[in-house]
Scaffold this motif. Structure first.
Motif, short mmCIF file in Angstrom:
data_model
loop_
_atom_site.label_atom_id
_atom_site.label_comp_id
_atom_site.label_asym_id
_atom_site.label_seq_id
_atom_site.Cartn_x
_atom_site.Cartn_y
_atom_site.Cartn_z
N ALA A 1 -29.08 9.63 -14.44
CA ALA A 1 -28.75 8.81 -13.27
C ALA A 1 -27.58 7.88 -13.58
CB ALA A 1 -29.97 8.01 -12.83
N ALA A 2 -27.54 7.33 -14.80
CA ALA A 2 -26.45 6.42 -15.19
C ALA A 2 -25.11 7.15 -15.17
CB ALA A 2 -26.72 5.84 -16.57
N ALA A 3 -25.11 8.42 -15.53
CA ALA A 3 -23.87 9.19 -15.52
C ALA A 3 -23.29 9.33 -14.11
CB ALA A 3 -24.11 10.58 -16.12
N LEU A 4 -24.16 9.17 -13.12
CA LEU A 4 -23.73 9.30 -11.72
C LEU A 4 -23.58 7.95 -11.02
CD1 LEU A 4 -26.17 12.23 -10.78
CD2 LEU A 4 -23.76 12.41 -11.51
N ALA A 5 -23.71 6.86 -11.77
CA ALA A 5 -23.69 5.51 -11.16
C ALA A 5 -22.37 5.26 -10.43
CB ALA A 5 -23.90 4.46 -12.23
N PRO A 6 -22.41 4.80 -9.16
CA PRO A 6 -21.19 4.59 -8.38
C PRO A 6 -20.43 3.30 -8.72
CG PRO A 6 -23.10 4.06 -7.05
CD PRO A 6 -23.64 4.62 -8.34
N SER A 7 -21.07 2.37 -9.42
CA SER A 7 -20.42 1.11 -9.75
C SER A 7 -21.06 0.51 -11.00
CB SER A 7 -20.56 0.11 -8.60
OG SER A 7 -21.92 -0.32 -8.47
N MET A 8 -20.43 -0.54 -11.52
CA MET A 8 -20.96 -1.21 -12.70
C MET A 8 -22.33 -1.82 -12.42
SD MET A 8 -20.56 -1.88 -15.86
CE MET A 8 -20.95 -3.04 -17.18
N TYR A 9 -22.54 -2.26 -11.19
CA TYR A 9 -23.84 -2.88 -10.86
C TYR A 9 -24.96 -1.84 -10.89
CZ TYR A 9 -20.93 -6.80 -9.51
OH TYR A 9 -20.02 -7.83 -9.54
N TRP A 10 -24.70 -0.65 -10.38
CA TRP A 10 -25.69 0.42 -10.46
C TRP A 10 -25.91 0.86 -11.91
CZ3 TRP A 10 -29.30 1.99 -7.31
CH2 TRP A 10 -29.17 1.78 -5.93
N LEU A 11 -24.82 0.89 -12.67
CA LEU A 11 -24.95 1.26 -14.08
C LEU A 11 -25.84 0.26 -14.82
CD1 LEU A 11 -24.07 3.15 -16.36
CD2 LEU A 11 -22.12 1.63 -16.76
N ILE A 12 -25.71 -1.02 -14.49
CA ILE A 12 -26.56 -2.05 -15.10
C ILE A 12 -28.03 -1.81 -14.74
CG2 ILE A 12 -27.16 -4.51 -15.01
CD1 ILE A 12 -24.11 -5.06 -14.84
N PHE A 13 -28.28 -1.44 -13.48
CA PHE A 13 -29.67 -1.17 -13.06
C PHE A 13 -30.26 0.01 -13.82
CE2 PHE A 13 -32.45 1.46 -10.37
CZ PHE A 13 -33.54 0.59 -10.26
N PHE A 14 -29.51 1.11 -13.89
CA PHE A 14 -30.03 2.28 -14.60
C PHE A 14 -30.19 2.00 -16.10
CE2 PHE A 14 -28.06 4.74 -10.94
CZ PHE A 14 -29.29 5.02 -10.36
N ARG A 15 -29.35 1.14 -16.62
CA ARG A 15 -29.48 0.77 -18.03
C ARG A 15 -30.80 0.01 -18.26
NH1 ARG A 15 -27.41 2.74 -22.71
NH2 ARG A 15 -27.11 1.11 -24.27
N LEU A 16 -31.20 -0.78 -17.29
CA LEU A 16 -32.48 -1.48 -17.39
C LEU A 16 -33.63 -0.47 -17.50
CD1 LEU A 16 -34.21 -4.08 -17.21
CD2 LEU A 16 -34.13 -3.82 -14.72
N VAL A 17 -33.59 0.57 -16.66
CA VAL A 17 -34.64 1.60 -16.70
C VAL A 17 -34.57 2.37 -18.01
CG1 VAL A 17 -35.59 3.62 -15.54
CG2 VAL A 17 -34.58 1.78 -14.19
N MET A 18 -33.37 2.73 -18.44
CA MET A 18 -33.21 3.40 -19.73
C MET A 18 -33.81 2.59 -20.85
SD MET A 18 -29.42 5.10 -20.12
CE MET A 18 -28.53 3.99 -19.07
N GLY A 19 -33.65 1.28 -20.77
CA GLY A 19 -34.15 0.41 -21.81
C GLY A 19 -35.64 0.50 -22.01
N LEU A 20 -36.40 0.77 -20.94
CA LEU A 20 -37.85 0.92 -21.07
C LEU A 20 -38.20 2.03 -22.06
CD1 LEU A 20 -38.92 0.65 -17.30
CD2 LEU A 20 -39.19 -1.10 -19.07
N GLY A 21 -37.55 3.18 -21.89
CA GLY A 21 -37.80 4.30 -22.79
C GLY A 21 -37.26 4.06 -24.18
N TRP B 1 -19.54 11.08 -19.13
CA TRP B 1 -20.00 12.20 -19.94
C TRP B 1 -20.87 11.74 -21.10
CZ3 TRP B 1 -20.07 17.09 -18.64
CH2 TRP B 1 -19.21 17.53 -17.63
N MET B 2 -20.68 10.53 -21.56
CA MET B 2 -21.49 10.04 -22.68
C MET B 2 -22.96 9.90 -22.28
SD MET B 2 -19.19 9.89 -24.98
CE MET B 2 -20.00 9.02 -26.31
N PHE B 3 -23.21 9.39 -21.08
CA PHE B 3 -24.60 9.27 -20.60
C PHE B 3 -25.19 10.64 -20.29
CE2 PHE B 3 -23.05 4.96 -19.45
CZ PHE B 3 -23.98 4.24 -20.18
N ALA B 4 -24.36 11.55 -19.77
CA ALA B 4 -24.86 12.90 -19.46
C ALA B 4 -25.32 13.62 -20.73
CB ALA B 4 -23.77 13.70 -18.75
N ILE B 5 -24.56 13.50 -21.81
CA ILE B 5 -24.93 14.13 -23.08
C ILE B 5 -26.27 13.58 -23.56
CG2 ILE B 5 -24.32 14.27 -25.53
CD1 ILE B 5 -21.36 14.28 -24.62
#
Length: 471
Positions: free
Chosen positions: A103-123, A177-181
């Motif tokens: 999902a982070a690889a598809l983030a439309p803005s820095m704010y969305w990327l920050i949100f998905f990073r929060l979820v990634m952080g749980l795992g 591409w870094m997040f997609a990998i």
């Protein structure tokens, strides 16, 4: 609850075999992509600063929400892993992390990327607790430290690889591409790890001795060491099973702050706070520092890749020393060595010297990582509290790390790189003091003996059991 310590004794008696290496590979694969995603932060954030998609403030928020997610994930993994088992927890957290990375690889803005990073952080926060804790419960005592450093070595290659791939990919194809990998790799590992067994030590600690014994029998068969391979071993296992009474360990979180475990909790918290502070103050920010000092993005990423090659070297050094100097004194000595390199770094002028000192600091950091988070912290706590103890220490470490990016940014803007290195050196010196005074040595000792050592009654019981076994 009576802890069937014979389970631990049987696991410690096993010769190294393909089972242990396969287990290491499955755990390492998941943690590899977890670490890969953590370390792409420096590359991604530097590129987004350069392209104007982000600012120093938003970058600090990105790093901080990573720590918020990892703090929450570490806490939940401790509760879930000790309650529902290691196997449930490592599959659950890897799935969350994998989908969030895509999902982070598809983030439309820095704010969305920050949100998905929060979820990634749980795992990501859960993986580091469950991975190291699970490995420690399967590996024989004489190899436990080395396997921890091997796992750390495998993981740390992701530091170099993520930076190197960032250098190759980001300038030409962008940061997505870094997040997609990372996400695709994590989901592939999720399917591979479905074959991993539950920890027999955890099953025994929950009163599920029959299930634990069945798994141990399968492991013994896989290792070519069946349960009935020797009368002396059987006597020793029986004596150990009778000797270690785990009734004093109720498995409640409050036990971490009891008289018998408080110094271990303080030690674990200290080493993880120090590790995360030093690691992310230096590793996550060094590409941005170099860009701000006038280096181009390509030159900055190239220098950083060479510096971060020190990570695997540090793990190799730890592998050689883990079962020789031990974990406690290894942490003390390398905290002082790393601090010395940190003092020298601000005085470096040439690109070669800056890169060389950065390499040395990185190597020192990952020697400490191999000794502390990879091996020492899980060893400090009894089985019923292993993930909660590790999870609590990780949670505190992540909580402190939430404010570290702002402290680092402020120190850099006011005092330059010298201010950041002062923060790092002070943290390392504090760690050396606390571990040297409060720490206990765990080298070549069974997890059951380490746990019993915190309770004089259990030490006497183990000694009595050992006497019975020799008669």
């Amino acid at each position: 609850m009576q802890m069937d310590a014979s389970i631990g004794a049987r696991l410690d008696r096993l010769p190294l075999s393909g089972f242990h290496w396969r287990l290491l590979g499955l755990i390492a694969a998941g943690m590899y992509f977890d670490s890969f995603d953590i370390y792409i932060a420096g590359t991604v954030l530097a590129a987004m600063i350069h392209s104007g998609e982000s600012t120093l403030g938003l970058n600090a928020t990105f790093v901080s929400v990573t720590f918020i997610g990892m703090m929450t994930g570490a806490w939940l993994s401790g509760l879930l892993g000790d309650r529902f088992g290691r196997r449930f927890c490592y599959q659950f957290n890897l799935g969350i992390y994998g989908f969030a990375s895509i999902a982070a690889a598809l983030a439309p803005s820095m704010y969305w990327l920050i949100f998905f990073r929060l979820v990634m952080g749980l795992g990501m926060g859960a993986e580091i607790v469950v991975g190291y804790g699970t490995l420690s419960e399967f590996i024989p005592a004489n190899w436990r430290g080395r396997f921890g450093t091997i796992l750390n070595l495998i993981i740390n290659t992701s530091l170099f690889l993520s930076t190197f791939l960032g250098w190759l990919i980001v300038p030409h194809y962008g940061w997505r591409w870094m997040f997609a990998i990372a996400g695709c790799g994590a989901l592939i590992v999720w399917f591979m790890r479905k074959s991993m067994p539950e920890s027999p030590r955890w099953l025994a600690s929950r009163g599920r001795g029959q299930e634990a014994r069945q798994i141990v029998e399968r492991i013994e068969a896989a290792c070519g060491s069946p349960a009935a391979s020797g009368t002396g071993s059987a006597i020793h296992s029986t004596a150990a099973g009778m000797a270690y009474d785990d009734t004093s360990d109720t498995g409640r979180l409050a036990e971490l702050f009891s008289r018998r475990l408080l110094t271990r909790t303080i030690t674990a918290v200290t080493v993880l706070v120090a590790l995360f502070t030093v690691n992310y103050a230096f590793v996550s920010w060094i590409p941005t520092f170099l860009v701000k000092q006038g280096h181009s993005v390509a030159n900055s990423l190239g220098m950083t890749a060479l510096m971060f090659a020190g990570g695997p070297v540090g793990s190799l050094i730890a592998f050689v020393l883990a079962e020789r100097v031990g974990r406690k004194w290894g942490i003390v000595v390398f905290s002082l060595i790393c601090a010395a390199f940190g003092v020298a770094y601000p005085f470096a002028q040439s690109t070669v010297v800056i890169t060389a000192l950065g390499f040395a600091i990185t190597a020192g950091i990952y020697v400490l990582s191999s000794f502390s988070v990879a091996t020492y912290v899980p060893e400090l706590f009894p089985t019923q509290l292993r993930l909660r103890g590790s999870g609590f220490a990780n949670t505190v470490g992540r909580a402190v790390s939430i404010v570290v990016p702002y402290a680092v940014a402020s120190a850099f803007m006011r005092f330059g790189i010298a201010g950041v290195l002062t923060l790092i050196v002070g943290t390392l010196l504090l760690q050396a003091l606390v571990v040297g005074v409060l720490g206990t040595e765990t080298r070549h000792r069974s997890l059951e003996a380490i746990a019993a050592d915190a309770n004089p009654h259990d030490v006497e019981a183990l000694q009595a059991g050992s006497t019975v076994a020799t008669k």
